[in-house]
Every structure is written in structure tokens, then in C-alpha cells.
Design an enzyme around this catalytic site. Structure first.
Site, PDB file in Angstrom:
ATOM      1  N   PHE A  84      63.519  67.412  83.977  1.00  0.00           N
ATOM      2  CA  PHE A  84      62.378  68.254  83.006  1.00  0.00           C
ATOM      3  C   PHE A  84      60.783  68.133  82.697  1.00  0.00           C
ATOM      4  O   PHE A  84      59.829  68.483  83.564  1.00  0.00           O
ATOM      5  CB  PHE A  84      63.164  69.045  81.251  1.00  0.00           C
ATOM      6  CG  PHE A  84      62.135  69.893  80.800  1.00  0.00           C
ATOM      7  CD1 PHE A  84      61.166  70.663  81.634  1.00  0.00           C
ATOM      8  CD2 PHE A  84      62.290  69.975  79.743  1.00  0.00           C
ATOM      9  CE1 PHE A  84      60.146  71.811  81.109  1.00  0.00           C
ATOM     10  CE2 PHE A  84      60.816  71.026  78.998  1.00  0.00           C
ATOM     11  CZ  PHE A  84      60.471  71.904  79.375  1.00  0.00           C
ATOM     12  N   ALA A 144      63.047  58.381  80.686  1.00  0.00           N
ATOM     13  CA  ALA A 144      64.269  59.037  80.854  1.00  0.00           C
ATOM     14  C   ALA A 144      64.641  58.764  80.420  1.00  0.00           C
ATOM     15  O   ALA A 144      64.241  57.742  79.368  1.00  0.00           O
ATOM     16  CB  ALA A 144      64.745  57.915  82.452  1.00  0.00           C
ATOM     17  N   TYR A 204      69.800  58.495  68.046  1.00  0.00           N
ATOM     18  CA  TYR A 204      68.286  58.557  69.076  1.00  0.00           C
ATOM     19  C   TYR A 204      67.262  58.934  68.463  1.00  0.00           C
ATOM     20  O   TYR A 204      67.207  57.782  68.691  1.00  0.00           O
ATOM     21  CB  TYR A 204      68.760  60.164  69.395  1.00  0.00           C
ATOM     22  CG  TYR A 204      67.659  60.063  70.191  1.00  0.00           C
ATOM     23  CD1 TYR A 204      66.950  60.276  71.548  1.00  0.00           C
ATOM     24  CD2 TYR A 204      66.548  61.621  70.063  1.00  0.00           C
ATOM     25  CE1 TYR A 204      66.454  60.914  72.439  1.00  0.00           C
ATOM     26  CE2 TYR A 204      65.104  62.210  70.157  1.00  0.00           C
ATOM     27  CZ  TYR A 204      65.631  61.444  71.852  1.00  0.00           C
ATOM     28  OH  TYR A 204      64.267  62.256  72.524  1.00  0.00           O
ATOM     29  N   ASN A 233      60.889  68.504  70.871  1.00  0.00           N
ATOM     30  CA  ASN A 233      60.888  70.571  70.350  1.00  0.00           C
ATOM     31  C   ASN A 233      60.318  70.919  72.182  1.00  0.00           C
ATOM     32  O   ASN A 233      59.655  72.146  72.210  1.00  0.00           O
ATOM     33  CB  ASN A 233      60.941  71.584  69.986  1.00  0.00           C
ATOM     34  CG  ASN A 233      62.317  71.000  69.187  1.00  0.00           C
ATOM     35  OD1 ASN A 233      61.626  70.489  67.679  1.00  0.00           O
ATOM     36  ND2 ASN A 233      63.617  71.300  68.900  1.00  0.00           N
ATOM     37  N   ILE A 263      73.964  79.457  66.422  1.00  0.00           N
ATOM     38  CA  ILE A 263      72.930  78.886  65.704  1.00  0.00           C
ATOM     39  C   ILE A 263      73.436  78.224  65.115  1.00  0.00           C
ATOM     40  O   ILE A 263      74.554  78.716  63.918  1.00  0.00           O
ATOM     41  CB  ILE A 263      72.005  79.974  64.893  1.00  0.00           C
ATOM     42  CG1 ILE A 263      71.091  80.851  66.118  1.00  0.00           C
ATOM     43  CG2 ILE A 263      70.913  78.633  63.666  1.00  0.00           C
ATOM     44  CD1 ILE A 263      70.166  82.041  65.008  1.00  0.00           C
TER      45      ILE A 263
END
Length: 331
Positions: free
Chosen positions: A12, A75, A142, A171, A202
Site C-alpha cells: 500500500f 516492507a 510490532y 492509520n 468494532i
């Protein structure tokens, strides 16, 4: 011609950064294993190498053959919540793969290493908005892996003179996002669920807040950074300023998709309640830029999604820990 490597260039953010680099006249080589990206995302005019950043021999060979001037390292497997349950996979891809690139950049005298980190490094900051001056305290593997790479770049600069620029996006959404990924990218998940006539799911009560960043506000700054001397060896938050609750986001996504909102609340998961950052530093160094409103960005992405169609979400095949794994991820 200046030659650059873009890792994750079939993904993306990487595909948008590649597009911006080509528009600026760079010779772009994309390295991607296509685990999260798609070959049709690779920008016309870019070279493509199908391979993984975890392959040491491949990385050494590529750097020896191509003689890169700059590296743009995008990446990653950026699933914060899932990273608790895939620790080995997370650190192999997000940390050790990055180390392979850093080693090669030092050995082959790359002029600057541009790294996309994450505001996940901050964790649950006691102060909002989060600032680059804050002490990072990541709360998931992460974020830990991203912070470790940031620290490695700092010591590599001190020891070997490798210049770096670190961006902490947050985000990010927009065209070319993998809307079929069930573990990350909430805007894409919502839009994919709507296309499949499913309710938007959610975790928790939806009052958690985030600032949602449109890709075309982010990619140009990353691409042009290597030509801004004051950006060298600095860390920058990058993205939108205005936070919204996830409940508010769901209503906005439904409006952009032209449907009445249907929402299903799931049991809460372990995540930071509020996360959004200050961008005073990047505005000072790069100059103030127009910012796309959430409404305009969602409308642009929705138009692309409707043309592109839904994607079938695939289960992650490398779950290492199942204890406390959200039930929805087991379905």
C-alpha cells in the site's frame, strides 16, 4: 540516474511512495515477496525483484549488483494486535529483515536509509498528542520491533556514518490498500465488510481514538525527504492531526460507501485507547502542506473500492500463540 530501492513496493504505502519517486525522476527497484501486496500495485516504470528482506544472500546480491543511492524501507507486517500472537514471525520480518537491509546499506555506502516506523512505538502515551520528544514505551511486539530498528539506525549512524530518516505514520488509508486483510487497516476492513453486506465490527465500545491519515498526504513527504538536508538523522511523526473515535469513523465510512451503518461490537482487545500525534516538527522542516479531510479521503478511497470490489479475507497461517486470541480471528 539516481537509483533507489523500495522494499514493500507492491504494498500500500510502498506503491504510492514508488509512484512519487518515479515522478521525481528516480530509477526505482521494488523488492517485495507479495505476501501482503499485489504485483499489479507495482508502478509502471519500476523494476521488480520478487523476494524477501529476510533472505540475506538475496539482499547482498541485490545491493552488490544495483549500487543503490537510497533505500526506502517500507516492507513490514504491520498488524499491531496480531503481533502478540506471532512473535517469531513479527521479529523475523520486521526486525531481522530490517537488519539485513541496514547491514547491506552500510557495506555498500548507501547515502540515506529512509525507514517507515510507526506511532506504535509510543504505546499508551501519558501525553497527547504524542511528540517525537516523548520517551517511547511500545505495548506490542510490532511497536517493539519498530523501535528496535530506529535504535539500530541511530547506532549505525554513530558507528558507520549511515544517514537515516525515520517516519512514524499512523492509520494510513487510501487507494491500493489491501481491504481483504482482516487483522489490520480498519478503514479497509470496514469497506470490505460493507461490500460483503456484513456489519462493521468494532472491538470494544468504539470510543478509542485515532487520527486517520490519507495516503496522498503521506507518500510525497517520504519520497522527497532525501533531498531535504535538515531531515537527515531525524525522526518525524507523519499523518493527520484530527482524532476521531472508531465509532465516528464507522459512521463516516458508511456515508462514503452510501449505506446505512450497521455495527457489531465485539469483546474488547488489548490495545492503546487513544493514539494520535503532533506534527509540528515535520511542518517545521518540510513546510506546512494542505491536509485532506477525512470525508474527502474516505470518498476517494470508497470510489476506488467500489470499482475494485471486495476481497476475501484470508486467515493468517502462522499463529504461534492461541491463548487470548480474539475469537473473531479464529473464525
Amino acid at each position: 540516474m539516481t537509483k533507489v530501492l523500495v522494499t514493500g513496493g507492491a504494498g500500500f504505502i510502498g506503491s504510492h511512495v514508488s509512484e512519487e519517486l518515479i515522478a521525481r525522476g528516480y530509477d526505482v527497484i521494488v523488492l517485495d515477496d507479495l505476501s501482503g501486496g499485489f504485483e499489479d500495485n507495482i508502478v509502471k516504470g519500476a523494476g521488480f525483484i520478487h523476494g524477501s528482506i529476510t533472505d540475506q544472500q538475496l539482499i547482498h546480491h541485490i545491493f552488490q549488483e544495483e549500487k543503490f543511492d537510497y533505500v526506502f524501507h517500507l516492507a513490514a507486517y504491520a498488524a499491531e494486535g496480531l503481533s502478540h500472537f506471532i512473535k517469531h514471525f513479527n521479529y523475523t520480518n520486521n526486525l531481522l529483515g530490517s537488519i539485513n537491509l541496514i547491514n547491506a546499506s552500510i557495506n555498500h555506502e548507501v547515502k540515506c536509509f529512509v525507514f517507515t516506523s510507526s506511532i506504535a512505538v509510543y504505546g499508551a502515551s501519558p501525553k497527547l498528542p504524542m511528540s517525537e520528544e516523548d520517551t517511547p514505551h511500545p505495548e506490542d511486539p510490532y511497536g517493539i520491533s519498530k523501535l528496535a530498528v530506529e535504535q539500530e539506525l541511530r547506532v549505525s549512524h554513530d558507528m558507520f556514518g549511515l544517514n537515516y530518516i525515520i517516519f512514524r505514520p499512523h492509520n494510513v488509508y487510501g487507494e491500493k490498500q489491501n481491504i481483504g486483510d482482516r487483522y489490520r487497516n480498519v478503514v479497509g476492513i470496514f469497506m470490505n465488510q460493507i461490500l460483503q453486506d456484513k456489519p462493521m465490527t468494532i472491538f470494544g465500545d468504539g470510543t478509542q481514538t485515532r487520527a486517520f491519515s490519507y495516503i496522498k498526504d503521506v507518500a510525497p513527504l517520504i519520497a522527497e525527504s532525501v533531498q531535504i538536508p535538515d531531515a537527515y538523522n531525524q525522526v518525524f511523526n507523519i499523518g493527520a492531526d484530527q482524532p476521531y473515535s472508531v465509532n465516528e469513523l464507522a459512521l463516516s465510512v458508511a456515508k462514503a460507501m452510501g449505506v446505512s451503518p450497521q455495527i457489531l461490537h465485539l469483546p474488547p482487545r488489548n490495545e492503546v485507547k487513544d493514539a494520535y500525534s503532533s506534527h509540528e516538527k515535520i511542518q517545521r522542516v518540510f513546510g506546512k502542506r494542505p491536509v485532506t479531510s477525512l470525508e474527502d479521503g474516505l470518498n476517494a478511497m470508497a470510489a476506488w473500492v467500489k470499482q475494485f470490489g471486495s476481497r476475501q479475507s484470508q486467515k493468517f497461517k502462522h499463529i504461534e500463540i492461541r491463548k487470548n486470541l480474539p475469537a473473531v480471528w479464529l473464525e
